[in-house]
Design an enzyme around this catalytic site. Structure first.
Site, PDB file in Angstrom:
ATOM      1  N   LEU A  21      88.368 -45.683   5.701  1.00  0.00           N
ATOM      2  CA  LEU A  21      88.522 -44.278   6.088  1.00  0.00           C
ATOM      3  C   LEU A  21      87.832 -44.001   7.416  1.00  0.00           C
ATOM      4  O   LEU A  21      88.351 -43.278   8.268  1.00  0.00           O
ATOM      5  CB  LEU A  21      87.955 -43.363   4.987  1.00  0.00           C
ATOM      6  CG  LEU A  21      88.011 -41.863   5.296  1.00  0.00           C
ATOM      7  CD1 LEU A  21      89.443 -41.393   5.538  1.00  0.00           C
ATOM      8  CD2 LEU A  21      87.376 -41.044   4.167  1.00  0.00           C
ATOM      9  N   LYS A  22      86.669 -44.587   7.599  1.00  0.00           N
ATOM     10  CA  LYS A  22      85.953 -44.412   8.866  1.00  0.00           C
ATOM     11  C   LYS A  22      86.836 -44.860  10.033  1.00  0.00           C
ATOM     12  O   LYS A  22      87.046 -44.124  10.995  1.00  0.00           O
ATOM     13  CB  LYS A  22      84.670 -45.245   8.839  1.00  0.00           C
ATOM     14  CG  LYS A  22      83.926 -45.276  10.149  1.00  0.00           C
ATOM     15  CD  LYS A  22      82.839 -46.337  10.120  1.00  0.00           C
ATOM     16  CE  LYS A  22      82.080 -46.349  11.426  1.00  0.00           C
ATOM     17  NZ  LYS A  22      81.305 -45.127  11.677  1.00  0.00           N
ATOM     18  N   GLY A 409      65.360 -40.000  21.310  1.00  0.00           N
ATOM     19  CA  GLY A 409      65.078 -41.429  21.182  1.00  0.00           C
ATOM     20  C   GLY A 409      66.239 -42.335  21.499  1.00  0.00           C
ATOM     21  O   GLY A 409      66.163 -43.147  22.402  1.00  0.00           O
ATOM     22  N   GLU A 461      66.423 -47.146  22.145  1.00  0.00           N
ATOM     23  CA  GLU A 461      66.651 -47.772  20.833  1.00  0.00           C
ATOM     24  C   GLU A 461      67.862 -48.704  20.754  1.00  0.00           C
ATOM     25  O   GLU A 461      68.507 -48.790  19.707  1.00  0.00           O
ATOM     26  CB  GLU A 461      66.743 -46.687  19.735  1.00  0.00           C
ATOM     27  CG  GLU A 461      65.528 -45.776  19.697  1.00  0.00           C
ATOM     28  CD  GLU A 461      65.611 -44.673  18.612  1.00  0.00           C
ATOM     29  OE1 GLU A 461      66.387 -44.818  17.664  1.00  0.00           O
ATOM     30  OE2 GLU A 461      64.879 -43.692  18.739  1.00  0.00           O
ATOM     31  N   GLU A 582      63.706 -34.323   2.138  1.00  0.00           N
ATOM     32  CA  GLU A 582      64.689 -34.886   1.220  1.00  0.00           C
ATOM     33  C   GLU A 582      64.136 -35.374  -0.102  1.00  0.00           C
ATOM     34  O   GLU A 582      64.859 -35.424  -1.086  1.00  0.00           O
ATOM     35  CB  GLU A 582      65.428 -36.035   1.889  1.00  0.00           C
ATOM     36  CG  GLU A 582      66.601 -35.505   2.633  1.00  0.00           C
ATOM     37  CD  GLU A 582      67.236 -36.574   3.462  1.00  0.00           C
ATOM     38  OE1 GLU A 582      67.538 -37.636   2.910  1.00  0.00           O
ATOM     39  OE2 GLU A 582      67.414 -36.344   4.659  1.00  0.00           O
ATOM     40  N   HIS A 617      59.961 -35.506  14.979  1.00  0.00           N
ATOM     41  CA  HIS A 617      61.288 -34.931  15.090  1.00  0.00           C
ATOM     42  C   HIS A 617      61.852 -34.709  13.701  1.00  0.00           C
ATOM     43  O   HIS A 617      61.753 -35.582  12.846  1.00  0.00           O
ATOM     44  CB  HIS A 617      62.211 -35.857  15.896  1.00  0.00           C
ATOM     45  CG  HIS A 617      63.652 -35.525  15.733  1.00  0.00           C
ATOM     46  ND1 HIS A 617      64.209 -34.392  16.292  1.00  0.00           N
ATOM     47  CD2 HIS A 617      64.651 -36.127  15.045  1.00  0.00           C
ATOM     48  CE1 HIS A 617      65.485 -34.338  15.963  1.00  0.00           C
ATOM     49  NE2 HIS A 617      65.778 -35.366  15.206  1.00  0.00           N
ATOM     50  N   CYS A 619      65.423 -33.022  11.654  1.00  0.00           N
ATOM     51  CA  CYS A 619      66.730 -32.384  11.759  1.00  0.00           C
ATOM     52  C   CYS A 619      67.291 -32.246  10.358  1.00  0.00           C
ATOM     53  O   CYS A 619      66.833 -32.912   9.450  1.00  0.00           O
ATOM     54  CB  CYS A 619      67.659 -33.180  12.658  1.00  0.00           C
ATOM     55  SG  CYS A 619      67.759 -34.930  12.280  1.00  0.00           S
ATOM     56  N   HIS A 670      75.902 -33.465  17.556  1.00  0.00           N
ATOM     57  CA  HIS A 670      76.861 -33.859  16.522  1.00  0.00           C
ATOM     58  C   HIS A 670      78.285 -33.557  16.933  1.00  0.00           C
ATOM     59  O   HIS A 670      79.222 -33.874  16.220  1.00  0.00           O
ATOM     60  CB  HIS A 670      76.521 -33.180  15.199  1.00  0.00           C
ATOM     61  CG  HIS A 670      75.182 -33.598  14.692  1.00  0.00           C
ATOM     62  ND1 HIS A 670      74.072 -32.797  14.792  1.00  0.00           N
ATOM     63  CD2 HIS A 670      74.761 -34.767  14.159  1.00  0.00           C
ATOM     64  CE1 HIS A 670      73.036 -33.453  14.309  1.00  0.00           C
ATOM     65  NE2 HIS A 670      73.417 -34.644  13.922  1.00  0.00           N
ATOM     66  N   CYS A 702      69.036 -33.961  18.413  1.00  0.00           N
ATOM     67  CA  CYS A 702      68.810 -35.228  17.713  1.00  0.00           C
ATOM     68  C   CYS A 702      69.112 -36.369  18.680  1.00  0.00           C
ATOM     69  O   CYS A 702      69.362 -36.122  19.869  1.00  0.00           O
ATOM     70  CB  CYS A 702      69.711 -35.287  16.468  1.00  0.00           C
ATOM     71  SG  CYS A 702      69.285 -36.622  15.330  1.00  0.00           S
TER      72      CYS A 702
HETATM   73  N1  GLN Z   1      64.834 -41.325  17.065  1.00  0.00           N
HETATM   74  C1  GLN Z   1      66.043 -41.227  16.325  1.00  0.00           C
HETATM   75  C2  GLN Z   1      67.232 -41.218  17.265  1.00  0.00           C
HETATM   76  O1  GLN Z   1      67.142 -40.662  18.291  1.00  0.00           O
HETATM   77  C3  GLN Z   1      66.060 -39.982  15.474  1.00  0.00           C
HETATM   78  C4  GLN Z   1      67.340 -39.849  14.694  1.00  0.00           C
HETATM   79  C5  GLN Z   1      67.327 -38.773  13.637  1.00  0.00           C
HETATM   80  O2  GLN Z   1      66.561 -37.870  13.665  1.00  0.00           O
HETATM   81  N2  GLN Z   1      68.230 -38.819  12.692  1.00  0.00           N
HETATM   82  O3  GLN Z   1      68.290 -41.744  16.966  1.00  0.00           O
HETATM   83 ZN    ZN Z   2      67.469 -35.957  14.296  1.00  0.00          ZN
END
Ligand code: GLN
Ligand code: ZN
Length: 728
Positions: A21-22, A409, A461, A582, A617, A619, A670, A702
């Protein structure tokens, strides 16, 4: 009433065993395939699922558990709750989910305490509800054509409204639940339509009833199910609860004419089930939330307890299997001893079938209780001074401009990077070749950030497939799977690691990448770590130790990494906790949870000196509700998601009391959409009205890893422009 077969599952994964599906969605979005091709793939996935469940011997098969993006969004479409601004889009469904060039998407947030995200519907006083039953009806027909009668699964009316947000412009005090009556009209029509299709049973999911609810909300739920229950000629109703016990909602549902109630007996106990006398109880004894084999003795004990009261007992999973991967059999690389402890969706269905096929029998000897080990020593003494002292020490040597611009990041994970990683795994590229590739990427990311004029740089990253998996691969006590994907949102999947033993950090993990990045530039480079709560929240965690103890073990590993980064000369270190909320219980003991979660974070970060600036951070965390806890993390700078919700968080009274640096996101990463400079300026303006200028940071919502370089360059150009405009 047609009796319920003796076994079922509340839902099944839908992304496809090979993430079909992805791929189909992403190819369709990129214009690489037609809608017919996409829908063809979806139909094949559904057919495969029904065939597989039937082949495993499952009694009752669900339908409508498939979704092109999200089941809550599907429910909004089912009810006609499509906000005006999306109605004219070429494809309103994907426009609501992902936005278009001109329109921002609907908000997205966590589905209860899972790592699945749903699209938040908007409901206002003027929302016109009109049933569009095409999807559930066509899935019922499709399954029937294959020879399978099914039970459509639909998000229930109370949960739908409780998860919705008030539409923009709704009067203060309006709550979506105020529209329950109108929505129930649609559900009544839907039940009639499904009855006309020959459907015997319909499942309405009401997990919202498991979270603490007000008496008014509970009364509304009771009224709703009395009304639907009194509908003449309707199918039999299964109201499904999951992610915990129903608590006060149990007697409320028991007192309605619904025929069956699904209860989560993994997280919840059997106390109070006496209220369900005479009803069909769908007993969730096989966990849909973890990957461990079910203890048959424990499951049978629960089934026996249910059987004492229930009219009929149906063996089931505790929730949909959406949250677990497809099949352990494919994990041929795992240590056989570990593999023997595991059950994914396929194995869990087999467990359900097996439990339903064998008599629950007499009570066996009570299972040996595991004695909790004492917690590792008290948290290390806090080495850090109060925030103002630290802030002064940091300002002295970091020399940042006002409104410093940074990112969260990650930079885009290009196809080349992913190909290099795949080649490394396949043995086609050696480690030296792969690391060369990663260093080249870091250099490019550093140059790009310098050119764009960012103030605090990141290495991007590129060496990380995923912010949790990467650390799991470098810590003892974890194993990673090859195919264990679960849906996170839309086409996005994650592969949660398996935290199966004691966690330890055998060697530094991130130091060489961060110091390499720092060697390329005079601007400060921020080291990037994932926090202990998030590492645990996004893993499948051993169930033989208290969660808190597991989190503290991980915190100690992160603490060691912070120390090593600092010793290597890194002056800013971010420890992400997007999943802080969570692990919070849905009801009760929430404050106690937040206290130990905050303790774990401080344990991970408090080894840093005053001069080292600690960032965090968050989200999707519903940050507004836990701002006090976020403040208690005592990070020097906190970045939070905010752009997608139009900076609503800044109106929260707690923001004014927030005592440290805060970077409310100004770019919704997003969505492929690039924000205008003006928009960013407006969001920053809102931040400057809420907070002293000296504490405002400028950053996206994010990480940027899912975006393209073209989008990121354009967006960050506008972000830097807006910051410079306001500095002046
Ligand atoms: N440091 C992560 C990034 O930038 C943080 C991702 C997240 O908060 N889901 O991808
Ligand atoms: Zn995030």
């Amino acid at each position: 009433m047609t009796p319920f077969p003796t076994s079922t599952v509340l839902g099944y994964p839908r992304i496809g065993p090979h993430r079909e599906l992805k791929r189909a969605l992403e190819s369709y979005w990129d214009g690489g395939s037609t809608r017919e091709e996409l829908l063809g793939t979806c139909a094949r996935l559904r057919a495969e699922t029904w065939r597989r469940l039937a082949a495993l011997g499952l009694g009752a098969l669900p339908s409508n558990t498939f979704s092109l993006y999200d089941q809550v969004l599907d429910t909004a479409v089912l009810l006609g709750a499509v906000p005006e601004r999306f109605a004219a889009a070429a494809d309103p469904y994907f426009a609501m989910a992902r936005g278009t060039d001109g329109i921002a998407p609907l908000r997205m947030t966590k589905w209860f305490d899972t790592n699945y995200h749903y699209i938040v519907p908007e409901v206002g006083p003027g929302t016109v509800f009109r049933l569009d039953a095409a999807k559930p009806v066509s899935e019922v027909r499709e399954a029937r054509a294959l020879g399978f009668p099914t039970r459509p699964v639909i998000v229930g009316p109370v949960t739908f409204l409780l998860l919705s947000q008030a539409a923009p412009g709704a009067p203060a005090g309006f709550r979506p639940l105020d529209r329950l009556d109108d929505v129930l009209g649609c559900y009544a029509e839907l039940l009639t339509a499904l009855a006309a299709e020959g459907v015997d049973w319909v499942q309405l999911d009401e997990p919202a009833l498991v979270a603490g609810r007000t008496p008014a909300e509970l009364a509304a739920a009771g009224d709703a199910y009395r009304r639907l229950g009194s509908l003449p000629g309707r199918p039999a109703l299964l109201v499904a609860s999951y992610f915990g016990d129903l608590g006060d909602a149990l007697p409320v549902l028991a007192d309605t004419p619904v025929e069956a109630i699904a209860v989560d007996l993994v997280r919840g106990g059997t106390e109070g089930l006496g209220a369900l006398a005479g009803k069909t109880v769908v007993a969730g004894v096989v966990s849909g939330r973890d990957v461990w084999r079910t203890d048959p003795d424990r499951a049978r004990a629960a089934l026996r307890a249910v059987a004492e009261h229930a009219g009929q007992v149906v063996v089931s999973t505790s929730c949909s299997l959406l949250h677990v991967p497809y099949d352990v059999a494919r994990e041929t690389d795992l240590d056989p001893a570990l593999r023997g402890r595991l059950a994914f969706a396929e194995q869990k269905v087999a467990e359900v079938v097996e439990l339903a096929a064998t008599p629950y029998g007499e009570a066996q000897a009570p299972p040996a209780t595991t004695t909790a080990r004492p917690l590792p020593g008290t948290p290390p003494r806090e080495g850090r001074s109060p925030y103002p002292v630290r802030a002064a020490a940091q300002a002295g040597h970091l020399r940042l401009p006002p409104l410093p611009v940074t990112t969260i990041g990650s930079f885009p994970q290009t196809g080349e990077l992913r190909a290099a990683r795949a080649a490394l795994v396949a043995g086609e590229l050696d480690t030296a070749g792969y690391e060369k590739r990663v260093r080249a990427e870091i250099e490019q990311v550093i140059r790009l950030q310098e050119r764009l004029g960012l103030d605090v740089l990141v290495h991007g990253e590129p060496e990380r497939n995923d912010m949790v998996q990467y650390f799991a691969e470098h810590l003892d006590g974890f194993a990673v799977t090859r195919h264990g994907w679960v849906q996170s949102y839309g086409s996005r999947c994650t592969r949660p690691p398996l935290l199966h033993g004691d966690v330890r950090r055998p060697a530094p993990i991130t130091v060489r990448w961060t110091t390499y990045a720092q060697s390329l530039t005079d601007k400060p480079v921020k080291g990037m770590l994932t926090g202990p709560v998030t590492i645990v929240a996004w893993s499948f965690v051993r169930d033989d130790l208290p969660l808190r103890e597991v989190v503290f073990q991980v915190a100690d590993a992160v603490r060691a990494e912070v120390r090593d980064l600092e010793a290597a000369g890194v002056s800013i270190i971010q420890v992400d906790e997007p999943a802080l909320r969570e692990l919070m219980p849905l009801r009760d003991a929430q404050d106690a949870y937040l206290r130990w979660a905050v303790d774990a974070y401080r344990r991970a970060t408090s080894g840093a000196s005053d001069r080292t600036q600690i960032h965090t951070h968050l989200c999707y965390s519903g940050a507004e509700e836990i701002l006090t806890a976020i403040d208690a993390l005592d990070a020097d700078v906190t970045s939070i998601e905010s752009a997608r919700s139009h900076a609503r968080i800044l109106a929260e009274p707690a923001v004014a009391g927030f005592a440290r640096g805060l970077g409310p996101g100004v770019y919704d990463i997003h969505s492929p959409r690039v924000p205008e400079t003006g928009e960013v300026t407006d969001l920053l303006g809102a931040a400057l009205r809420a907070l002293p200028a000296g504490r405002v940071w400028v950053n996206p919502d994010c990480g940027l890893k899912t975006r393209t370089y073209a989008q990121v360059e354009a967006a960050l150009t506008n972000v830097v422009r807006a910051a410079r405009r306001l500095r002046g």
